[in-house]
Structures are given as C-alpha cells and as structure tokens.
Write a protein that holds these residues in place. Structure first.
Motif, PDB file in Angstrom:
ATOM      1  N   GLY A  32       3.813   5.786  -2.617  1.00 14.42           N
ATOM      2  CA  GLY A  32       3.279   4.619  -3.306  1.00 14.42           C
ATOM      3  C   GLY A  32       4.309   3.886  -4.144  1.00 14.42           C
ATOM      4  N   CYS A  73       2.427   6.856 -10.713  1.00 14.55           N
ATOM      5  CA  CYS A  73       1.486   5.817 -10.276  1.00 14.55           C
ATOM      6  C   CYS A  73       0.085   6.349 -10.023  1.00 14.55           C
ATOM      7  CB  CYS A  73       2.004   5.125  -9.015  1.00 14.55           C
ATOM      8  SG  CYS A  73       2.021   6.182  -7.539  1.00 14.55           S
ATOM      9  N   CYS A 114       7.157   9.944  -3.637  1.00 18.29           N
ATOM     10  CA  CYS A 114       5.833   9.324  -3.613  1.00 18.29           C
ATOM     11  C   CYS A 114       5.855   8.128  -2.659  1.00 18.29           C
ATOM     12  CB  CYS A 114       5.421   8.874  -5.010  1.00 18.29           C
ATOM     13  SG  CYS A 114       3.875   7.923  -5.045  1.00 18.29           S
ATOM     14  N   GLN A 156       0.822  -1.202   0.000  1.00 15.39           N
ATOM     15  CA  GLN A 156       0.000   0.000   0.000  1.00 15.39           C
ATOM     16  C   GLN A 156       0.864   1.264   0.000  1.00 15.39           C
ATOM     17  OE1 GLN A 156      -3.340  -0.539  -0.413  1.00 15.39           O
ATOM     18  NE2 GLN A 156      -2.500  -2.614  -0.580  1.00 15.39           N
ATOM     19  N   PRO A 157       0.312   2.397  -0.465  1.00 16.46           N
ATOM     20  CA  PRO A 157       1.101   3.637  -0.505  1.00 16.46           C
ATOM     21  C   PRO A 157       1.635   4.063   0.857  1.00 16.46           C
ATOM     22  CG  PRO A 157      -0.903   3.865  -1.816  1.00 16.46           C
ATOM     23  CD  PRO A 157      -1.012   2.571  -1.095  1.00 16.46           C
ATOM     24  N   TYR A 205      -0.857   8.273  -7.506  1.00 19.94           N
ATOM     25  CA  TYR A 205      -1.141   8.545  -6.093  1.00 19.94           C
ATOM     26  C   TYR A 205      -1.385  10.034  -5.888  1.00 19.94           C
ATOM     27  CZ  TYR A 205      -0.254   9.320  -1.123  1.00 19.94           C
ATOM     28  OH  TYR A 205      -0.360   9.717   0.180  1.00 19.94           O
ATOM     29  N   ARG A 206      -2.381  10.352  -5.063  1.00 18.08           N
ATOM     30  CA  ARG A 206      -2.644  11.748  -4.726  1.00 18.08           C
ATOM     31  C   ARG A 206      -3.150  11.843  -3.295  1.00 18.08           C
ATOM     32  NH1 ARG A 206      -5.766  14.632  -8.406  1.00 18.08           N
ATOM     33  NH2 ARG A 206      -4.859  13.373 -10.064  1.00 18.08           N
ATOM     34  N   SER A 207      -2.801  12.917  -2.628  1.00 20.32           N
ATOM     35  CA  SER A 207      -3.267  13.145  -1.267  1.00 20.32           C
ATOM     36  C   SER A 207      -3.326  14.644  -1.019  1.00 20.32           C
ATOM     37  CB  SER A 207      -2.347  12.479  -0.242  1.00 20.32           C
ATOM     38  OG  SER A 207      -1.088  13.144  -0.213  1.00 20.32           O
TER      39      SER A 207
END
Length: 471
Positions: A269, A299, A267, A103-104, A301-303
């Motif tokens: 992730g 990939c 990142c 998982q990220p 991924y964003r947050s």
C-alpha cells in the motif's frame, strides 16, 4: 444567519459531498430548473454540477472550454470526467481520471463475452491500465483514461487502427495486411460473429474496472489482485522501499509447527517496510498449511492468506456440505486459492483465486464474501446502490444479500460446494474421522484440460529434464 455562515465557523466538507452519483447531482439541479410551485428560480447562486474552465486548444491555440464532473460510479469508486471542446476549430476530446489513491495491489479483470448483451458491460480504463483482446492478440497500452462499455472500447481501437491503413498500404504492405486481418476479426466480434472471446484489463494502480453481473456463471467474470513489481511501483511514482530493520527471521532450515516466524516485507500500500508473520498449522485428518499475515503500522494495510503445500494429486476433489444447523455454520473450512466456491440456494459463485486462501468457519467465509461484494455494489461513497442502478437490478442485488444474511443467521438452509482441482480444500467433520458425516460428501474427479492449463500442469516436466539440461 445560519451556523455555517456565522463568523469564525468552519464548514467541513467530506469527499462524499464532492463525489456524488450523477443521479444525486441531477436532484440538486431540479429546484433550479423547475422552480418552487412552478416558479423558476432566477438567482445567481444556483449550484453548478459541471465545472467549466477556459483552457488552451492544442489544435488551433485559441481558447476553448474544459468541463469537469466529479462523480462516483456504482460498483466502483470516485472519478473525474473531463471533456474539452473548442468553438473555433471544432476540436474535442474526453478523458476519465481516478480521483482516489493508488490501491494497495494491482488488479486484473477478465471477461468472457458470449452474447451481444455482454457488449453493454461498463468499463473503467484508467491511464495506467493495459487492455487486451486475447483471441486476436490485440493489446492497448496504458494511455488516456476512458469510461465506456466493451463495444465502445473495441470500436475505438478498430477505428484507430483503420485510420492509417491507406498510408500503410503504400509504405508497409506487410504491416497493412496484418493490421487488416486484425480489423476484420474485430469487426466480426462487434457483429456478434466471433463469440466467445475474452477481454482483459490489467491495471497496476488497481483503479480500473469491468462491471460484473449477478447472473455471471463460473469463469464469466474474474478479478485477481496481485502485488506490484518494483518496476511497476517505480512507473507509478511510488517511493522505493527502505531497508527494513528490527524484523526477526529464523535461521533454521525447517519450519517448526505452531511456531510464529517473522520476516521483513514491503507494504504493497505505502511501500514502507513492514513485518509478515508466518505459522505452520496442522489440520487434523488433513494436512499442514501455512498461515501468513501482514500488517503495516504506517498506513494500516493488513492481509492474511493460507498456503497449502505437498505434491499435486492425480485427481481433483469436490466437497459438498449441507448447512442445516448453527453447528454446521461453526464448522472449520479451508478454501484454497485454486478452489471454486458455489452455493446454489444463495445464487453465489466465487471463482478460483478471487478470495485467495482462507481458513475460517462457514459463517466467517460467507461473511467475508458478503462484505466484499457489498462494498463493491453498494458502498461506493454515495447513497446505497447509487442512482445509476436500475430499480429491478437494485432489487435483485438486495434480495441476493438478504438471502446471504439469512444464511449467516442460520435462518436458511443451503449447500456449500468446494471444487478444487488440487484437492487442497477441507471441511471439518462433526463425527469421528473413520465415520461418514451425513452432512458432507466427497468425490474425486478428473481435472479438465482447462484446469490443467490454468494450473500450468501441461508445461510441467518432472521426468527426463536432466537430459534436456545436458543438451
């Protein structure tokens, strides 16, 4: 001949076809077992639910049988259950492995057990997870994966410790006495004589899990996600981050409000370089907050997160908002990382740290809570809810989500209660700043000792530390 059997036709098999719940796999077996109209099937093409592989027994070095079951666990994700048995010597063992990706972020779960029913909570312990029973300072290092419950996990640890006690009694009496004390405390826990106590599962890979319960109160079940350290990434076999280029950073000492800053990051992730954007925003009649957003183009991924600053106030703050109209749903709301969210009419409680910091609207906050919970409970890559959910439990979860959906649509009145020991949360008023909003009430309160301990305030020293350093 069907289309799937025609020459040159390619059949695409999705992961969901492999990783089904145990109930779905049993349905596939039903025709082969019961037959059609009472007549049993005798063909050799019956579907196999459990794969069997002949493999070497590491005990007697004869050939035994390894059985593998690919399944999906409701509330969680896809896993592989493996069991080995040898008919020659009787040796057997079992193991669980995650079938998904790392998982990220890492995850840490905390469960406070207060009655015997809590021992039935399902626990998924991956081979990278560290389990700890906090009250007896008992830690189980990363090792073999397990699918069990809290009672089975604690019983296995106690049995393993008790296995070598006779030899320790002769060879290391001091070690024997200490372990014997832990065993007695562990058995008292299993007997229900040591409530309450806490179980922690920390997994850098993010592939472990403790099942929540819809009736859990605040502080009963907690989940925290964290960014892995470089050492943890190396232990998981993830590639080290490459030097980042092209990211723009500011050389100024002061952050200018409303200006977007960019700086290089890694990142969590895929460990590739990415860019984090940061902007300071002034919330009228409140304080300045920092909005942070990270997006990885490699990939996906964003947050995003919200950070509040300033000095720690002497008192915490409790904000109560009565949501009765569509205008109330559109109010701006800031929920800090330290804030506890509660909606009594919706049976909703969100512990501090679960969602991180969020600056959005009331509708947006409810939608995010709803989507996060729904993905854990129902969207597991299988049919809705999975067959492992009991009918009454599935109906309770369905009613729970129906209530949240009605609140998001403005069809149900409810109350939002924000309890923040750092007084860093905020709800927008619909009246002038010097007027009282009839829908919003605020009150200051004394922080509890537990809140002060969780925030690290007991260990914080702001005066007289110069003399300590001089000594």
């Amino acid at each position: 001949m069907s289309a799937a059997e025609e020459p040159g036709h390619t059949t695409v098999v999705s992961p969901n076809d492999f990783f089904q719940t145990i109930g779905q796999k049993a349905e596939h077996l039903a025709p082969a077992t019961n037959g059609t109209n009472g007549v049993a099937h005798t063909g050799d093409d019956d579907e196999k639910v459990v794969e069997e592989i002949e493999s070497l027994c590491m005990n007697c070095h004869a050939n035994g049988t390894t059985r593998m079951l690919l399944t999906a666990i409701p509330y969680f994700r896809e896993v592989i259950l493996m069991s080995f048995s040898c008919d020659k010597c009787g040796f057997s063992n079992s193991e669980i492995q995650s079938a998904g990706t790392i998982q990220p972020k890492g995850s840490r779960y905390l469960l406070r057990l207060s009655d015997m029913a809590d021992f039935e909570r399902q626990v998924v312990k991956s081979d990278t997870a560290v389990v700890k029973f906090i009250e007896i300072d008992l830690e189980v290092p990363a090792g073999r994966g397990q699918l069990t419950n809290v009672e089975g996990l604690l019983s296995t640890v106690i049995e393993d410790l008790d296995l070598g006690q006779e030899a320790r009694k002769e060879q290391a009496p001091e070690v024997y006495a200490k372990i014997d004390e832990i065993i007695k405390k562990g058995r008292a826990m299993l007997a229900g004589d040591a409530f309450p106590f806490r179980l922690s599962v920390d997994d850098p890979a993010g592939n472990s899990w403790i099942t929540p319960n819809m009736r859990d109160g605040v502080g009963k079940w907690e989940k925290h996600e964290y960014v892995r350290t470089p050492e943890q990434n190396e232990a998981l076999g993830l590639a080290p981050a490459e030097p980042s280029t092209g990211a723009q950073a500011t050389a100024d000492d002061d952050i200018i409000p409303d200006q977007v800053y960019e700086f290089p990051a890694t990142c969590p992730g895929c460990m590739h370089p990415c860019t984090t954007k940061m902007q300071m925003v002034d919330i009228p009649h409140f304080k300045s907050v920092v909005l942070m957003s990270t997006v990885c183009t490699d990939c996906g991924y964003r947050s995003n997160d919200v950070k509040t600053g300033g000095e720690i106030p002497e008192l915490g703050k409790k904000i109560t908002l009565r949501v009765e109209t569509a205008e109330d749903l559109a109010r701006d709301i800031l929920k800090s990382e330290s804030c506890e969210l509660e909606c009594p009419e919706l049976n909703l409680q969100v512990n501090p740290g679960t969602l991180g910091g969020r600056f959005t609207t009331v509708e947006g906050l409810l939608t995010q809570v709803r989507n996060d919970l729904h993905s854990h409970i129902f969207e597991t890559g299988a049919s809705e809810g999975g067959d492992s959910l009991m009918a009454d439990e599935r109906s309770r979860w369905t009613a729970f989500f129906d209530g949240i959906d009605a609140a998001i649509k403005g069809e149900k009145k409810f109350t939002v209660i924000l309890t923040d020991p750092l007084a860093s949360s905020y709800v927008q008023k619909t009246v002038d700043a010097d007027e009282e909003d009839p829908q919003v009430s605020m009150e200051d309160y004394e922080r509890t000792d537990q809140e002060e301990e969780d925030l690290g305030l007991h260990d914080m020293k702001t005066e007289g530390y110069e003399a300590d350093n001089a000594n």
